[in-house]
Design an enzyme around this catalytic site. Structure first.
Site, PDB file in Angstrom:
ATOM      1  N   ASN A  38      38.839  31.570  45.282  1.00 42.87           N
ATOM      2  CA  ASN A  38      38.152  32.742  45.845  1.00 42.87           C
ATOM      3  C   ASN A  38      38.938  33.313  47.011  1.00 42.87           C
ATOM      4  O   ASN A  38      39.533  32.585  47.812  1.00 42.87           O
ATOM      5  CB  ASN A  38      36.688  32.433  46.212  1.00 42.87           C
ATOM      6  CG  ASN A  38      36.503  31.277  47.162  1.00 42.87           C
ATOM      7  OD1 ASN A  38      37.280  30.343  47.165  1.00 42.87           O
ATOM      8  ND2 ASN A  38      35.462  31.338  47.973  1.00 42.87           N
ATOM      9  N   GLU A  55      38.477  36.001  50.061  1.00 43.40           N
ATOM     10  CA  GLU A  55      37.461  36.768  50.784  1.00 43.40           C
ATOM     11  C   GLU A  55      38.098  37.875  51.633  1.00 43.40           C
ATOM     12  O   GLU A  55      39.321  37.945  51.782  1.00 43.40           O
ATOM     13  CB  GLU A  55      36.608  35.822  51.628  1.00 43.40           C
ATOM     14  CG  GLU A  55      35.887  34.817  50.727  1.00 43.40           C
ATOM     15  CD  GLU A  55      34.848  33.987  51.442  1.00 43.40           C
ATOM     16  OE1 GLU A  55      34.833  33.934  52.692  1.00 43.40           O
ATOM     17  OE2 GLU A  55      34.020  33.371  50.730  1.00 43.40           O
ATOM     18  N   CYS A  88      35.734  36.247  43.374  1.00 43.29           N
ATOM     19  CA  CYS A  88      35.465  34.869  42.946  1.00 43.29           C
ATOM     20  C   CYS A  88      36.696  34.237  42.291  1.00 43.29           C
ATOM     21  O   CYS A  88      37.525  34.934  41.686  1.00 43.29           O
ATOM     22  CB  CYS A  88      34.334  34.844  41.929  1.00 43.29           C
ATOM     23  SG  CYS A  88      32.738  35.312  42.587  1.00 43.29           S
ATOM     24  N   GLU A 138      36.898  32.483  39.605  1.00 47.40           N
ATOM     25  CA  GLU A 138      36.962  32.632  38.142  1.00 47.40           C
ATOM     26  C   GLU A 138      37.669  33.931  37.771  1.00 47.40           C
ATOM     27  O   GLU A 138      38.519  33.973  36.881  1.00 47.40           O
ATOM     28  CB  GLU A 138      35.546  32.674  37.549  1.00 47.40           C
ATOM     29  CG  GLU A 138      34.747  31.412  37.695  1.00 47.40           C
ATOM     30  CD  GLU A 138      33.889  31.371  38.951  1.00 47.40           C
ATOM     31  OE1 GLU A 138      34.360  31.829  40.022  1.00 47.40           O
ATOM     32  OE2 GLU A 138      32.762  30.879  38.867  1.00 47.40           O
ATOM     33  N   CYS A 178      28.783  32.920  39.086  1.00 48.47           N
ATOM     34  CA  CYS A 178      27.826  34.000  39.361  1.00 48.47           C
ATOM     35  C   CYS A 178      27.690  34.909  38.137  1.00 48.47           C
ATOM     36  O   CYS A 178      28.480  34.839  37.185  1.00 48.47           O
ATOM     37  CB  CYS A 178      28.278  34.800  40.584  1.00 48.47           C
ATOM     38  SG  CYS A 178      29.674  35.890  40.261  1.00 48.47           S
ATOM     39  N   CYS A 235      30.837  36.955  37.211  1.00 51.83           N
ATOM     40  CA  CYS A 235      31.878  36.165  36.533  1.00 51.83           C
ATOM     41  C   CYS A 235      31.468  35.822  35.106  1.00 51.83           C
ATOM     42  O   CYS A 235      32.307  35.779  34.204  1.00 51.83           O
ATOM     43  CB  CYS A 235      32.181  34.899  37.329  1.00 51.83           C
ATOM     44  SG  CYS A 235      33.097  35.243  38.845  1.00 51.83           S
TER      45      CYS A 235
HETATM   46  N1  THU Z   1      32.251  32.307  44.506  1.00 55.86           N
HETATM   47  C1  THU Z   1      33.164  32.064  43.525  1.00 55.86           C
HETATM   48  O1  THU Z   1      34.373  31.998  43.767  1.00 55.86           O
HETATM   49  N2  THU Z   1      32.693  31.897  42.256  1.00 55.86           N
HETATM   50  C2  THU Z   1      31.382  32.014  41.897  1.00 55.86           C
HETATM   51  O2  THU Z   1      31.070  32.071  40.720  1.00 55.86           O
HETATM   52  C3  THU Z   1      30.350  32.020  42.942  1.00 55.86           C
HETATM   53  C4  THU Z   1      30.829  32.414  44.293  1.00 55.86           C
HETATM   54  C5  THU Z   1      32.753  32.533  45.868  1.00 55.86           C
HETATM   55  C6  THU Z   1      32.609  33.963  46.323  1.00 55.86           C
HETATM   56  C7  THU Z   1      32.576  33.801  47.826  1.00 55.86           C
HETATM   57  O3  THU Z   1      33.907  33.792  48.306  1.00 55.86           O
HETATM   58  C8  THU Z   1      31.979  32.432  48.044  1.00 55.86           C
HETATM   59  O4  THU Z   1      32.037  31.766  46.799  1.00 55.86           O
HETATM   60  C9  THU Z   1      30.530  32.462  48.520  1.00 55.86           C
HETATM   61  O5  THU Z   1      29.760  33.254  47.708  1.00 55.86           O
END
Ligand code: THU
Length: 155
Positions: free
Chosen positions: A56, A58, A67, A69, A106, A109
């Site tokens: 991930n 940010e 994310c 994925e 999520c 994704c």
């Molecule tokens: N996140 C992912 O990388 N994958 C997911 O399917 C759920 C959330 C990350 C996004 C963000 O950087 C952190 O987790 C908190 O939501």
């Protein structure tokens, strides 16, 4: 709907999945998550046996966070457009914590995973750790039943 299997221990998973989980843990080391402090790693296994990592990424402008994925999936599409994705593993841990955190892909994704599966016409297995157990789905269909896909856009 395709199958979803639950495992209480990683040891009970098939060796291919276990190794992909190991690759996802490695990928999580490159997460950039200063805001959520939730470090996510993903790894794809392609049909030629190669791996594509994702983590991930940010941003101070929160909605721009991406994310793990989708980082992995879009990298695979850009770098290996002719390869079939066989499997994805996803893991997460909180900053400075060694043990895995429960995590679940999520909705966004899941929709993107579904697009890749429909596009390639072959199932993508999904391995993740949630509710304190390992979960292996045989297809993205199990994660997103009745999904919206390209078939809905036909004339
Ligand atoms: N996140 C992912 O990388 N994958 C997911 O399917 C759920 C959330 C990350 C996004 C963000 O950087 C952190 O987790 C908190 O939501």
């Amino acid at each position: 709907m395709k199958e979803m299997t639950f495992f209480s221990s990683l040891e009970d998973l098939d060796s291919e999945s276990k190794y992909l989980v190991h690759k996802a843990k490695e990928a999580a080391q490159h997460a950039y998550a200063p805001y959520s402090k939730f470090h996510v790693g993903a790894a794809l296994l392609l049909d030629d046996g190669s791996y594509v990592p994702g983590s991930n990424q940010e941003n101070a402008s929160y909605p721009l966070c991406m994310c793990a994925e989708r980082v992995a999936l879009y990298a695979a599409a850009a770098l290996h457009p002719d390869k079939v994705i066989k499997k994805i593993a996803v893991v997460a841990h909180k900053k400075n914590h060694k043990e895995l955190a429960n995590a679940s892909s999520c909705g966004a994704c899941r929709q993107v995973l579904r697009e890749f599966e429909v596009r390639q016409g072959e199932p993508i297995q999904v391995v993740m750790y949630d509710d304190n157990k390992w979960i292996r789905c045989e297809s993205t269909e199990a994660l997103l039943p009745l999904s919206f896909d390209r078939s809905h856009l036909k004339d």
